[in-house]
Write an enzyme that holds these catalytic residues in place. Sequence first.
Site, PDB file in Angstrom:
ATOM      1  N   LYS A  22       0.855  -1.209   0.000  1.00  0.00           N
ATOM      2  CA  LYS A  22       0.000   0.000   0.000  1.00  0.00           C
ATOM      3  C   LYS A  22       0.883   1.248   0.000  1.00  0.00           C
ATOM      4  O   LYS A  22       0.677   2.161  -0.802  1.00  0.00           O
ATOM      5  CB  LYS A  22      -0.888   0.007   1.241  1.00  0.00           C
ATOM      6  CG  LYS A  22      -1.544   1.346   1.541  1.00  0.00           C
ATOM      7  CD  LYS A  22      -2.453   1.335   2.745  1.00  0.00           C
ATOM      8  CE  LYS A  22      -1.774   1.577   4.042  1.00  0.00           C
ATOM      9  NZ  LYS A  22      -1.445   2.979   4.344  1.00  0.00           N
ATOM     10  N   ASN A  23       1.883   1.275   0.907  1.00  0.00           N
ATOM     11  CA  ASN A  23       2.658   2.508   1.075  1.00  0.00           C
ATOM     12  C   ASN A  23       3.671   2.740  -0.038  1.00  0.00           C
ATOM     13  O   ASN A  23       4.219   3.825  -0.145  1.00  0.00           O
ATOM     14  CB  ASN A  23       3.317   2.531   2.453  1.00  0.00           C
ATOM     15  CG  ASN A  23       2.258   2.684   3.543  1.00  0.00           C
ATOM     16  OD1 ASN A  23       1.106   2.986   3.243  1.00  0.00           O
ATOM     17  ND2 ASN A  23       2.643   2.441   4.770  1.00  0.00           N
ATOM     18  N   CYS A 118      -4.881  12.935  12.503  1.00  0.00           N
ATOM     19  CA  CYS A 118      -5.609  11.673  12.353  1.00  0.00           C
ATOM     20  C   CYS A 118      -5.526  10.972  13.696  1.00  0.00           C
ATOM     21  O   CYS A 118      -4.943  11.477  14.647  1.00  0.00           O
ATOM     22  CB  CYS A 118      -4.991  10.829  11.240  1.00  0.00           C
ATOM     23  SG  CYS A 118      -3.468  10.054  11.733  1.00  0.00           S
ATOM     24  N   ARG A 123       0.538  14.779  12.760  1.00  0.00           N
ATOM     25  CA  ARG A 123       1.053  14.518  11.408  1.00  0.00           C
ATOM     26  C   ARG A 123       1.202  15.808  10.584  1.00  0.00           C
ATOM     27  O   ARG A 123       0.574  15.987   9.557  1.00  0.00           O
ATOM     28  CB  ARG A 123       0.163  13.487  10.718  1.00  0.00           C
ATOM     29  CG  ARG A 123       0.021  12.250  11.596  1.00  0.00           C
ATOM     30  CD  ARG A 123      -0.619  11.097  10.926  1.00  0.00           C
ATOM     31  NE  ARG A 123       0.320  10.466   9.971  1.00  0.00           N
ATOM     32  CZ  ARG A 123      -0.032   9.429   9.237  1.00  0.00           C
ATOM     33  NH1 ARG A 123      -1.241   8.955   9.336  1.00  0.00           N
ATOM     34  NH2 ARG A 123       0.813   8.883   8.386  1.00  0.00           N
ATOM     35  N   ASP A 308       4.445   0.475  12.071  1.00  0.00           N
ATOM     36  CA  ASP A 308       3.205  -0.088  11.527  1.00  0.00           C
ATOM     37  C   ASP A 308       2.981  -1.537  11.954  1.00  0.00           C
ATOM     38  O   ASP A 308       1.947  -2.116  11.626  1.00  0.00           O
ATOM     39  CB  ASP A 308       3.213  -0.007   9.999  1.00  0.00           C
ATOM     40  CG  ASP A 308       3.126   1.427   9.528  1.00  0.00           C
ATOM     41  OD1 ASP A 308       3.373   1.683   8.343  1.00  0.00           O
ATOM     42  OD2 ASP A 308       2.839   2.307  10.375  1.00  0.00           O
ATOM     43  N   ARG A 400      -8.709  -0.199   4.426  1.00  0.00           N
ATOM     44  CA  ARG A 400      -7.731   0.750   3.875  1.00  0.00           C
ATOM     45  C   ARG A 400      -6.430   0.057   3.543  1.00  0.00           C
ATOM     46  O   ARG A 400      -5.714   0.463   2.634  1.00  0.00           O
ATOM     47  CB  ARG A 400      -7.450   1.858   4.901  1.00  0.00           C
ATOM     48  CG  ARG A 400      -8.615   2.730   5.210  1.00  0.00           C
ATOM     49  CD  ARG A 400      -8.193   3.947   6.006  1.00  0.00           C
ATOM     50  NE  ARG A 400      -7.108   4.649   5.314  1.00  0.00           N
ATOM     51  CZ  ARG A 400      -6.563   5.764   5.789  1.00  0.00           C
ATOM     52  NH1 ARG A 400      -6.963   6.267   6.941  1.00  0.00           N
ATOM     53  NH2 ARG A 400      -5.603   6.376   5.126  1.00  0.00           N
TER      54      ARG A 400
HETATM   55  C1  EPZ Z   1       4.365   6.839   6.275  1.00  0.00           C
HETATM   56  O1  EPZ Z   1       3.620   7.915   6.805  1.00  0.00           O
HETATM   57  C2  EPZ Z   1       3.387   5.681   6.176  1.00  0.00           C
HETATM   58  N1  EPZ Z   1       2.291   6.037   5.285  1.00  0.00           N
HETATM   59  C3  EPZ Z   1       2.848   5.341   7.570  1.00  0.00           C
HETATM   60  O2  EPZ Z   1       2.012   4.194   7.441  1.00  0.00           O
HETATM   61  C4  EPZ Z   1       4.028   4.986   8.469  1.00  0.00           C
HETATM   62  O3  EPZ Z   1       3.551   4.736   9.769  1.00  0.00           O
HETATM   63  C5  EPZ Z   1       5.025   6.158   8.505  1.00  0.00           C
HETATM   64  O4  EPZ Z   1       5.446   6.469   7.156  1.00  0.00           O
HETATM   65  C6  EPZ Z   1       6.255   5.849   9.331  1.00  0.00           C
HETATM   66  O5  EPZ Z   1       6.888   4.722   8.820  1.00  0.00           O
HETATM   67  C7  EPZ Z   1       2.497   6.001   3.950  1.00  0.00           C
HETATM   68  O6  EPZ Z   1       3.579   5.697   3.474  1.00  0.00           O
HETATM   69  C8  EPZ Z   1       1.322   6.354   3.089  1.00  0.00           C
HETATM   70  P1  EPZ Z   1       6.507  10.155   8.432  1.00  0.00           P
HETATM   71  P2  EPZ Z   1       4.278   9.398   6.827  1.00  0.00           P
HETATM   72  O7  EPZ Z   1       6.474  11.408   7.624  1.00  0.00           O
HETATM   73  O8  EPZ Z   1       5.068   9.623   5.604  1.00  0.00           O
HETATM   74  C9  EPZ Z   1       6.355  13.352  11.895  1.00  0.00           C
HETATM   75  C10 EPZ Z   1       0.094   2.902   7.693  1.00  0.00           C
HETATM   76  O9  EPZ Z   1      -0.371   2.356   8.706  1.00  0.00           O
HETATM   77  N2  EPZ Z   1       6.407  14.331  10.801  1.00  0.00           N
HETATM   78  O10 EPZ Z   1       7.709   9.282   8.374  1.00  0.00           O
HETATM   79  O11 EPZ Z   1       3.201  10.363   7.149  1.00  0.00           O
HETATM   80  C11 EPZ Z   1       5.004  12.638  11.921  1.00  0.00           C
HETATM   81  O12 EPZ Z   1       4.075  13.420  12.637  1.00  0.00           O
HETATM   82  C12 EPZ Z   1       0.619   4.326   7.772  1.00  0.00           C
HETATM   83  O13 EPZ Z   1       0.215   2.352   6.569  1.00  0.00           O
HETATM   84  C13 EPZ Z   1       6.612  15.668  11.116  1.00  0.00           C
HETATM   85  O14 EPZ Z   1       6.732  16.035  12.264  1.00  0.00           O
HETATM   86  O15 EPZ Z   1       5.243   9.259   8.077  1.00  0.00           O
HETATM   87  C14 EPZ Z   1       5.319  11.347  12.599  1.00  0.00           C
HETATM   88  O16 EPZ Z   1       5.302  11.541  13.995  1.00  0.00           O
HETATM   89  C15 EPZ Z   1       0.377   4.954   9.135  1.00  0.00           C
HETATM   90  N3  EPZ Z   1       6.652  16.581  10.101  1.00  0.00           N
HETATM   91  C16 EPZ Z   1       6.746  11.048  12.138  1.00  0.00           C
HETATM   92  O17 EPZ Z   1       7.281  12.302  11.660  1.00  0.00           O
HETATM   93  C17 EPZ Z   1       6.521  16.210   8.791  1.00  0.00           C
HETATM   94  O18 EPZ Z   1       6.600  17.079   7.905  1.00  0.00           O
HETATM   95  C18 EPZ Z   1       6.824  10.024  11.013  1.00  0.00           C
HETATM   96  O19 EPZ Z   1       6.136  10.551   9.928  1.00  0.00           O
HETATM   97  C19 EPZ Z   1       6.318  14.846   8.498  1.00  0.00           C
HETATM   98  C20 EPZ Z   1       6.279  13.921   9.521  1.00  0.00           C
END
Ligand code: EPZ
Length: 422
Positions: A22-23, A118, A123, A308, A400
């Site tokens: 998915k990701n 969310c 996020r 995850d 999802r």
């Molecule tokens: C991706 O989300 C995945 N989603 C998530 O999977 C996964 O949990 C996550 O990476 C971490 O591995 C997809 O790929 C579609 P991040 P993403 O940016 O890109 C903070 C699932 O269950 N952050 O690495 O949104 C954020 O708040 C989903 O399939 C900032 O602070 O994750 C979080 O605490 C859930 N500022 C941490 O970093 C930003 O600009 C990790 O976020 C971006 C992120």
Amino acid sequence: MDSILVTGNGPLNGQIPIAGAKNACLTLMPATLLSEEPLTLTNAPRLSDIKTMTALLQSLGAEVSSLQDGQVLAMSSHDLTSQTADYEIVRKMRASNLVLGPLLARFGQAVVSLPGGCAIGARPMDLHVEGLEALGAEIDLKDGYLHAKATGGLKGAVHEMRFASVGATENIVMAATLAKGTTVLKNAAREPEIVDLIECLRKMGAQISGEGTSTIEIQGVDRLHGATHQVVTDRIELGTYMLAPAMCGGEVELLGGRMSLVESFAKKLDAAGVHVEETRSGLKVARKNGRVSAVDVVTEPFPGFPTDLQAQMMALMCTAEGTSVLEERIFENRFMHAPELVRMGANIEVHGGTATVTGVERLKGAPVMATDLRASVSLILAGMAAEGETTVSRVYHLDRGYEHVVRKLEGVGAKIERIKGQ
Ligand code: EPZ
């Protein structure tokens, strides 16, 4: 709303096919916006998130055809009509923000709604904005939308991210493929889904190196051409189903699984007393002897333990011998499955980002509620190992990220059915 009824039913045996990630698919699909030539994805998973991304791309004027029962996505963004990603779609799925980098790179402008929070956390998108601004974009927040402009196009730059964000890495890399000059992205995320994206971008003519490491280098090119790309296997679905025999006993082979996708997770399972063996067609998983032992978990960016899989691992630890401490370091609110597992008799104490689980002999079935995608499947796993019946409500979360979950688990002997909602 539908629910899922699970009854504890003893050891599992057989094979489960693992779908495309998915990701990976959710970042590969926006990549079509980078080129006016067609991009075709094979091995795409059949999930509601993919349908949401399809609707978003179509709202921009892209053509997206879902072929072969959804496993092939034929896309073309030759004639885009809009560069605005609407709040109505983005609020449903945060990954919609991955159109920002490609739109900016190809058209020099984009208007993308902030996703809003969310269930698992606030996020924000500050790391995306900082990276794209380093490439010369001007980005303002107005009425909940990011208004991004790059008059004269993006310019390559050296940029170090404060945190190895997956989505920010994907947005910045996609944008940099069409920037003028060289971009060096430091502290980049190393997830296999990013490696998959970069392999696809390279097929489209992008000049990129360093995928899978913390430093990715991109030489901008004038344009990208079309390609066909097979979506990488879903390591989170893989890890999730590896826990099924770990919790219920028996032996299950996960078809398409590769050890390289779940190295740190498999090591943790081995320490807990679960044997994982790579076969020609996938990964074979079985408990080494009776009850598993408690192990501690800290979630980290890849190649660390995946956030995850934290909820699913907690379900396993609920009936492990001993006490396990799970520390969630990626998201600020990702223990909502804990109170639901407690309803099933689990012994869990949550303090901030740490959950302490003291294993009990066996969980007892109960009505529980899914709160987010990964929590929903951890409750199903718990129900499969519990005594009696468990009803998991709000399973739209499940749709999802897990295709045909009832069919796949039934196929290895689980007693599970989907109950149509009123
Ligand atoms: C991706 O989300 C995945 N989603 C998530 O999977 C996964 O949990 C996550 O990476 C971490 O591995 C997809 O790929 C579609 P991040 P993403 O940016 O890109 C903070 C699932 O269950 N952050 O690495 O949104 C954020 O708040 C989903 O399939 C900032 O602070 O994750 C979080 O605490 C859930 N500022 C941490 O970093 C930003 O600009 C990790 O976020 C971006 C992120």
